[in-house]
Design a protein around this motif. Structure first.
Motif, PDB file in Angstrom:
ATOM      1  N   LEU A  75       0.839  -1.203   0.000  1.00 37.63           N
ATOM      2  CA  LEU A  75       0.000   0.000   0.000  1.00 37.63           C
ATOM      3  C   LEU A  75       0.872   1.251   0.000  1.00 37.63           C
ATOM      4  CD1 LEU A  75      -2.757  -1.053   2.550  1.00 37.63           C
ATOM      5  CD2 LEU A  75      -3.065  -0.676   0.103  1.00 37.63           C
ATOM      6  N   TYR A  76       1.956   1.218   0.777  1.00 37.77           N
ATOM      7  CA  TYR A  76       2.869   2.358   0.882  1.00 37.77           C
ATOM      8  C   TYR A  76       3.553   2.667  -0.454  1.00 37.77           C
ATOM      9  CZ  TYR A  76       7.059   4.960   2.245  1.00 37.77           C
ATOM     10  OH  TYR A  76       8.060   5.894   2.339  1.00 37.77           O
ATOM     11  N   LEU A  77       3.889   1.653  -1.210  1.00 42.40           N
ATOM     12  CA  LEU A  77       4.647   1.855  -2.446  1.00 42.40           C
ATOM     13  C   LEU A  77       3.809   2.363  -3.620  1.00 42.40           C
ATOM     14  CD1 LEU A  77       7.095  -1.161  -2.240  1.00 42.40           C
ATOM     15  CD2 LEU A  77       7.596   1.268  -1.877  1.00 42.40           C
ATOM     16  N   PHE A  78       2.489   2.222  -3.547  1.00 45.85           N
ATOM     17  CA  PHE A  78       1.622   2.735  -4.601  1.00 45.85           C
ATOM     18  C   PHE A  78       1.159   4.139  -4.220  1.00 45.85           C
ATOM     19  CE2 PHE A  78       1.345  -1.804  -5.409  1.00 45.85           C
ATOM     20  CZ  PHE A  78       1.572  -1.820  -6.778  1.00 45.85           C
ATOM     21  N   PRO A  79       1.430   5.134  -5.056  1.00 43.68           N
ATOM     22  CA  PRO A  79       1.116   6.521  -4.702  1.00 43.68           C
ATOM     23  C   PRO A  79      -0.320   6.759  -4.239  1.00 43.68           C
ATOM     24  CG  PRO A  79       2.503   6.490  -6.640  1.00 43.68           C
ATOM     25  CD  PRO A  79       2.136   5.047  -6.347  1.00 43.68           C
ATOM     26  N   ARG A  80      -1.301   6.096  -4.839  1.00 51.83           N
ATOM     27  CA  ARG A  80      -2.702   6.337  -4.452  1.00 51.83           C
ATOM     28  C   ARG A  80      -3.003   5.888  -3.024  1.00 51.83           C
ATOM     29  NH1 ARG A  80      -7.266   6.714  -7.609  1.00 51.83           N
ATOM     30  NH2 ARG A  80      -6.851   7.636  -9.613  1.00 51.83           N
ATOM     31  N   THR A  81      -2.283   4.875  -2.534  1.00 53.43           N
ATOM     32  CA  THR A  81      -2.565   4.330  -1.208  1.00 53.43           C
ATOM     33  C   THR A  81      -1.385   4.513  -0.251  1.00 53.43           C
ATOM     34  OG1 THR A  81      -1.809   2.152  -1.958  1.00 53.43           O
ATOM     35  CG2 THR A  81      -4.183   2.616  -2.093  1.00 53.43           C
ATOM     36  N   ALA A  82      -0.425   5.352  -0.634  1.00 54.54           N
ATOM     37  CA  ALA A  82       0.809   5.491   0.138  1.00 54.54           C
ATOM     38  C   ALA A  82       0.574   5.985   1.569  1.00 54.54           C
ATOM     39  CB  ALA A  82       1.783   6.416  -0.585  1.00 54.54           C
ATOM     40  N   VAL A  83      -0.325   6.923   1.747  1.00 51.53           N
ATOM     41  CA  VAL A  83      -0.557   7.452   3.091  1.00 51.53           C
ATOM     42  C   VAL A  83      -1.180   6.377   3.987  1.00 51.53           C
ATOM     43  CG1 VAL A  83      -1.834   9.174   4.435  1.00 51.53           C
ATOM     44  CG2 VAL A  83      -0.671   9.851   2.327  1.00 51.53           C
ATOM     45  N   LEU A  84      -2.130   5.615   3.471  1.00 52.77           N
ATOM     46  CA  LEU A  84      -2.705   4.514   4.245  1.00 52.77           C
ATOM     47  C   LEU A  84      -1.621   3.511   4.625  1.00 52.77           C
ATOM     48  CD1 LEU A  84      -5.011   2.878   5.465  1.00 52.77           C
ATOM     49  CD2 LEU A  84      -5.419   1.925   3.178  1.00 52.77           C
ATOM     50  N   LEU A 125       7.943   9.780   1.861  1.00 57.67           N
ATOM     51  CA  LEU A 125       6.607  10.086   1.350  1.00 57.67           C
ATOM     52  C   LEU A 125       6.372  11.594   1.291  1.00 57.67           C
ATOM     53  CD1 LEU A 125       3.910   9.024   0.382  1.00 57.67           C
ATOM     54  CD2 LEU A 125       3.215   8.752   2.768  1.00 57.67           C
ATOM     55  N   TRP A 126       6.804  12.309   2.320  1.00 60.87           N
ATOM     56  CA  TRP A 126       6.630  13.763   2.365  1.00 60.87           C
ATOM     57  C   TRP A 126       7.378  14.428   1.216  1.00 60.87           C
ATOM     58  CZ3 TRP A 126       9.428  18.280   3.118  1.00 60.87           C
ATOM     59  CH2 TRP A 126       8.690  19.403   3.513  1.00 60.87           C
ATOM     60  N   LEU A 127       8.590  13.939   0.930  1.00 67.75           N
ATOM     61  CA  LEU A 127       9.384  14.530  -0.145  1.00 67.75           C
ATOM     62  C   LEU A 127       8.802  14.254  -1.527  1.00 67.75           C
ATOM     63  CD1 LEU A 127      13.002  13.814   1.107  1.00 67.75           C
ATOM     64  CD2 LEU A 127      11.939  16.062   0.812  1.00 67.75           C
ATOM     65  N   ARG A 128       8.162  13.113  -1.709  1.00 62.85           N
ATOM     66  CA  ARG A 128       7.685  12.755  -3.046  1.00 62.85           C
ATOM     67  C   ARG A 128       6.229  13.100  -3.293  1.00 62.85           C
ATOM     68  NH1 ARG A 128       5.584   7.002  -3.002  1.00 62.85           N
ATOM     69  NH2 ARG A 128       6.054   6.180  -0.954  1.00 62.85           N
ATOM     70  N   ASP A 129       5.506  13.564  -2.290  1.00 62.96           N
ATOM     71  CA  ASP A 129       4.075  13.828  -2.448  1.00 62.96           C
ATOM     72  C   ASP A 129       3.736  15.267  -2.068  1.00 62.96           C
ATOM     73  OD1 ASP A 129       1.275  13.881  -2.368  1.00 62.96           O
ATOM     74  OD2 ASP A 129       1.155  11.810  -1.696  1.00 62.96           O
ATOM     75  N   ALA A 130       3.472  16.087  -3.080  1.00 63.96           N
ATOM     76  CA  ALA A 130       3.149  17.498  -2.854  1.00 63.96           C
ATOM     77  C   ALA A 130       1.871  17.661  -2.038  1.00 63.96           C
ATOM     78  CB  ALA A 130       3.015  18.221  -4.194  1.00 63.96           C
ATOM     79  N   ARG A 131       0.938  16.735  -2.191  1.00 63.38           N
ATOM     80  CA  ARG A 131      -0.321  16.838  -1.435  1.00 63.38           C
ATOM     81  C   ARG A 131      -0.079  16.660   0.057  1.00 63.38           C
ATOM     82  NH1 ARG A 131      -3.087  12.202  -4.532  1.00 63.38           N
ATOM     83  NH2 ARG A 131      -0.971  11.538  -4.121  1.00 63.38           N
ATOM     84  N   LEU A 132       0.818  15.761   0.425  1.00 63.01           N
ATOM     85  CA  LEU A 132       1.147  15.566   1.839  1.00 63.01           C
ATOM     86  C   LEU A 132       1.874  16.792   2.377  1.00 63.01           C
ATOM     87  CD1 LEU A 132       1.023  13.696   4.264  1.00 63.01           C
ATOM     88  CD2 LEU A 132       3.161  12.664   3.495  1.00 63.01           C
ATOM     89  N   ARG A 133       2.760  17.367   1.582  1.00 61.70           N
ATOM     90  CA  ARG A 133       3.455  18.593   2.022  1.00 61.70           C
ATOM     91  C   ARG A 133       2.471  19.736   2.213  1.00 61.70           C
ATOM     92  NH1 ARG A 133       6.820  16.979  -1.883  1.00 61.70           N
ATOM     93  NH2 ARG A 133       6.326  18.724  -3.261  1.00 61.70           N
ATOM     94  N   ALA A 134       1.423  19.784   1.391  1.00 58.40           N
ATOM     95  CA  ALA A 134       0.418  20.842   1.543  1.00 58.40           C
ATOM     96  C   ALA A 134      -0.374  20.652   2.845  1.00 58.40           C
ATOM     97  CB  ALA A 134      -0.526  20.861   0.346  1.00 58.40           C
TER      98      ALA A 134
END
Length: 140
Positions: A75-84, A125-134
């Motif tokens: 789940l972590y490795l797939f961008p759509r489910t990475a946060v879960l 995850l924070w570095l690769r996902d702009a939505r999480l940084r937002a």
């Protein structure tokens, strides 16, 4: 005062390439460690049982943890489910921290090892996902 972009208006393309690659490198190192850990548990390597014994765990109790870790890692490795996946893996790391703390293991090398892994997972995850940084911006 600076305005922050709402998470729903941020696109993945908003992440600079260097930041995205660094994030994937951290996530990759974390995933590699987890895959080795999962693999040796599933293979029933004798050293795993020897390592678990002082912690109060037996191999038959630890083996079911490996598929849970694998599912969370996928789940972590797939961008759509990475946060879960990161949330589930944080739970696993929390259990490791609690186990090492309960038996009185050394703080920086054993107890906090799960925290270090969590920092790699969430940092990547924070570095690769702009939505999480937002959602979790650093403020000056």
């Amino acid at each position: 005062m600076t305005a922050t972009t709402a998470p729903d208006t941020v696109r993945q393309g908003d992440t600079p390439a260097a930041m995205r690659w660094t994030g994937w490198a951290l996530s990759g190192l974390f995933a590699l460690f987890m895959l080795i850990d999962i693999g040796i548990k599933l293979a029933g390597v004798p050293q795993v049982a020897q390592t678990l014994a002082p912690l109060g765990w037996t191999l038959d109790r630890a083996e079911p943890i490996a598929p849970i870790e694998l599912l969370a890692l996928l789940l972590y490795l797939f961008p759509r489910t990475a946060v879960l996946g990161a949330i589930l893996l944080t739970g696993v790391m929390g259990g490791a921290v609690a186990t090492h703390m309960r038996v009185g293991d050394p703080l920086f090398s054993h107890v906090l090892f799960g925290v270090y892994l969590g920092l790699f997972a969430w940092g990547g995850l924070w570095l690769r996902d702009a939505r999480l940084r937002a959602l979790t911006p650093w403020r000056a």
